[in-house]
Write a protein that holds these residues in place. Structure first.
Motif, PDB file in Angstrom:
ATOM      1  N   THR A 249       0.814  -1.216   0.000  1.00 22.34           N
ATOM      2  CA  THR A 249       0.000   0.000   0.000  1.00 22.34           C
ATOM      3  C   THR A 249       0.843   1.259   0.000  1.00 22.34           C
ATOM      4  O   THR A 249       0.570   2.217  -0.713  1.00 22.34           O
ATOM      5  N   TYR A 250       1.899   1.280   0.825  1.00 22.58           N
ATOM      6  CA  TYR A 250       2.729   2.464   0.974  1.00 22.58           C
ATOM      7  C   TYR A 250       4.199   2.088   0.780  1.00 22.58           C
ATOM      8  O   TYR A 250       4.537   0.919   0.572  1.00 22.58           O
ATOM      9  N   ARG A 251       5.067   3.111   0.869  1.00 27.73           N
ATOM     10  CA  ARG A 251       6.499   2.900   0.743  1.00 27.73           C
ATOM     11  C   ARG A 251       7.223   3.450   1.973  1.00 27.73           C
ATOM     12  O   ARG A 251       6.899   4.536   2.463  1.00 27.73           O
ATOM     13  N   LEU A 252       8.183   2.685   2.434  1.00 33.71           N
ATOM     14  CA  LEU A 252       9.093   3.104   3.495  1.00 33.71           C
ATOM     15  C   LEU A 252      10.382   3.565   2.830  1.00 33.71           C
ATOM     16  O   LEU A 252      10.904   2.885   1.936  1.00 33.71           O
ATOM     17  N   VAL A 253      10.905   4.715   3.234  1.00 39.85           N
ATOM     18  CA  VAL A 253      12.080   5.298   2.596  1.00 39.85           C
ATOM     19  C   VAL A 253      13.148   5.603   3.634  1.00 39.85           C
ATOM     20  O   VAL A 253      12.856   6.205   4.677  1.00 39.85           O
ATOM     21  N   VAL A 254      14.373   5.166   3.346  1.00 40.19           N
ATOM     22  CA  VAL A 254      15.524   5.464   4.197  1.00 40.19           C
ATOM     23  C   VAL A 254      16.540   6.226   3.357  1.00 40.19           C
ATOM     24  O   VAL A 254      16.885   5.798   2.250  1.00 40.19           O
ATOM     25  N   TRP A 255      17.030   7.351   3.887  1.00 42.28           N
ATOM     26  CA  TRP A 255      18.028   8.156   3.189  1.00 42.28           C
ATOM     27  C   TRP A 255      19.341   8.153   3.950  1.00 42.28           C
ATOM     28  O   TRP A 255      19.372   8.326   5.167  1.00 42.28           O
ATOM     29  N   GLY A 256      20.419   7.976   3.200  1.00 44.82           N
ATOM     30  CA  GLY A 256      21.748   8.079   3.773  1.00 44.82           C
ATOM     31  C   GLY A 256      22.600   9.031   2.959  1.00 44.82           C
ATOM     32  O   GLY A 256      22.279   9.372   1.821  1.00 44.82           O
ATOM     33  N   VAL A 257      23.724   9.461   3.547  1.00 41.02           N
ATOM     34  CA  VAL A 257      24.663  10.360   2.889  1.00 41.02           C
ATOM     35  C   VAL A 257      26.044   9.714   2.914  1.00 41.02           C
ATOM     36  O   VAL A 257      26.444   9.118   3.921  1.00 41.02           O
ATOM     37  N   LEU A 258      26.776   9.823   1.805  1.00 41.78           N
ATOM     38  CA  LEU A 258      28.099   9.213   1.696  1.00 41.78           C
ATOM     39  C   LEU A 258      29.044   9.828   2.722  1.00 41.78           C
ATOM     40  O   LEU A 258      29.201  11.042   2.790  1.00 41.78           O
ATOM     41  N   ARG A 259      29.684   8.949   3.509  1.00 42.29           N
ATOM     42  CA  ARG A 259      30.652   9.405   4.506  1.00 42.29           C
ATOM     43  C   ARG A 259      32.075   9.179   4.059  1.00 42.29           C
ATOM     44  O   ARG A 259      32.964  10.016   4.272  1.00 42.29           O
ATOM     45  N   SER A 260      32.343   8.013   3.418  1.00 46.68           N
ATOM     46  CA  SER A 260      33.719   7.724   3.031  1.00 46.68           C
ATOM     47  C   SER A 260      33.743   6.764   1.849  1.00 46.68           C
ATOM     48  O   SER A 260      32.782   6.037   1.596  1.00 46.68           O
ATOM     49  N   THR A 261      34.867   6.802   1.131  1.00 45.42           N
ATOM     50  CA  THR A 261      35.123   5.914   0.001  1.00 45.42           C
ATOM     51  C   THR A 261      36.464   5.241   0.224  1.00 45.42           C
ATOM     52  O   THR A 261      37.464   5.931   0.444  1.00 45.42           O
ATOM     53  N   GLN A 262      36.465   3.931   0.176  1.00 46.05           N
ATOM     54  CA  GLN A 262      37.712   3.165   0.346  1.00 46.05           C
ATOM     55  C   GLN A 262      37.983   2.415  -0.930  1.00 46.05           C
ATOM     56  O   GLN A 262      37.315   1.424  -1.260  1.00 46.05           O
ATOM     57  N   SER A 263      38.976   2.870  -1.700  1.00 50.12           N
ATOM     58  CA  SER A 263      39.310   2.213  -2.957  1.00 50.12           C
ATOM     59  C   SER A 263      39.919   0.840  -2.705  1.00 50.12           C
ATOM     60  O   SER A 263      40.594   0.609  -1.693  1.00 50.12           O
ATOM     61  N   ARG A 264      39.695  -0.056  -3.654  1.00 49.31           N
ATOM     62  CA  ARG A 264      40.250  -1.402  -3.523  1.00 49.31           C
ATOM     63  C   ARG A 264      41.688  -1.420  -3.992  1.00 49.31           C
ATOM     64  O   ARG A 264      42.095  -0.683  -4.846  1.00 49.31           O
TER      65      ARG A 264
END
Length: 264
Positions: A249-264
């Motif tokens: 019936t409805y949608r649940l939404v979670v928002w996040g913001v990028l904190r860090s990037t770790q290259s391989r």
């Protein structure tokens, strides 16, 4: 004179009992069939999808190890596109587009392949979730396989903009079964061949309509619930699923913001 022998009529009470017994048998049969359908939907589809998703994660991680050290930087924006500046000589003084890499090469490079093929891994430590990410949000091609689907035309993980993902809350692996338990400050990880992107949950919209499409915007916000909005460009991650449980019936939404990037 012939003799007519009349049959004895079955008492009305006996006929009623027989009808009642037949009805009871049909009800039991229908109940058994319904129980089997429920068991298939709630147990068997989960088992199949979870096994398939686990195998896909294992395969992706094996491919990344075998590929060696990948090129640094985020995954390409829309996996099948060749950037306008990516040109090679045509041999006649002009230029021609570089040939598009095949699915295996795109998977090794972390780019999004066609629908149904995993190219990233989503990890939600608080919920114990590990699920492959595939391009598209079609049910049969992606979501019903236990995968998390990437909304086309949204940013790829690690990019500026809004990387938006969808997953089932019930049945077919239900990777987002407990998405409602996330809280601001929780971390969400997205692994690709290029890097690990760590997002921090900032806001949670408990319920909105399926047509509230601006929750997927580059700077996400809810048109239905204007108090839920971001105002500045950033690298966002949006997770969506159905709510309440066992409904769509409805949608649940979670928002996040990028904190860090770790290259391989």
């Amino acid at each position: 004179m012939p003799v007519v022998v009349q049959g004895r009529r079955r008492p009305r009470r006996a006929r009623g009992a027989r009808a009642l017994w037949t009805g009871a048998e049909l009800a039991v049969t229908a109940g058994a069939v319904l129980l089997l359908l429920v068991a298939h939907q709630l147990w068997w589809t989960n088992r199949q999808a979870r096994d398939a998703a686990r195998d896909e994660v294992t395969q992706l991680e094996r491919q990344w190890r075998q590929a060696g050290t990948p090129s640094p930087g985020p995954a390409p924006a829309r996996g099948d596109r060749t950037p306008a500046g990516d040109r090679t000589s045509s041999g006649d003084g002009g230029t021609r587009p570089a040939p598009a890499p095949g699915p295996a090469a795109r998977r090794a490079a972390g780019a999004a392949p066609g629908p149904g093929l995993g190219y990233a891994v989503l990890r939600i430590p608080r919920l114990g979730v590990t699920a492959p990410v595939a391009e598209g949000t079609g049910k049969s091609a992606v979501l019903d396989k236990g995968y998390v689907g990437h909304y086309r035309h949204t940013a790829q993980p690690g990019e500026a903009g809004n990387a938006a993902l969808a997953g089932h809350r019930n049945t077919h692996g239900e990777p987002f079964r407990h998405l409602d338990l996330l809280r601001p400050g929780d971390t969400v990880l997205v692994d690709t061949a290029a890097a690990r992107y760590t997002y921090v949950v900032r806001r949670i919209l408990p319920r909105t309509t399926p047509g509230d499409g601006t929750v997927l915007a580059a700077v996400p916000h809810s048109t239905v619930h204007p108090a839920y909005r971001f105002t500045a460009p950033a690298a966002y991650l949006t997770l969506t699923t159905c709510t309440p449980a066992y409904t769509s019936t409805y949608r649940l939404v979670v928002w996040g913001v990028l904190r860090s990037t770790q290259s391989r």
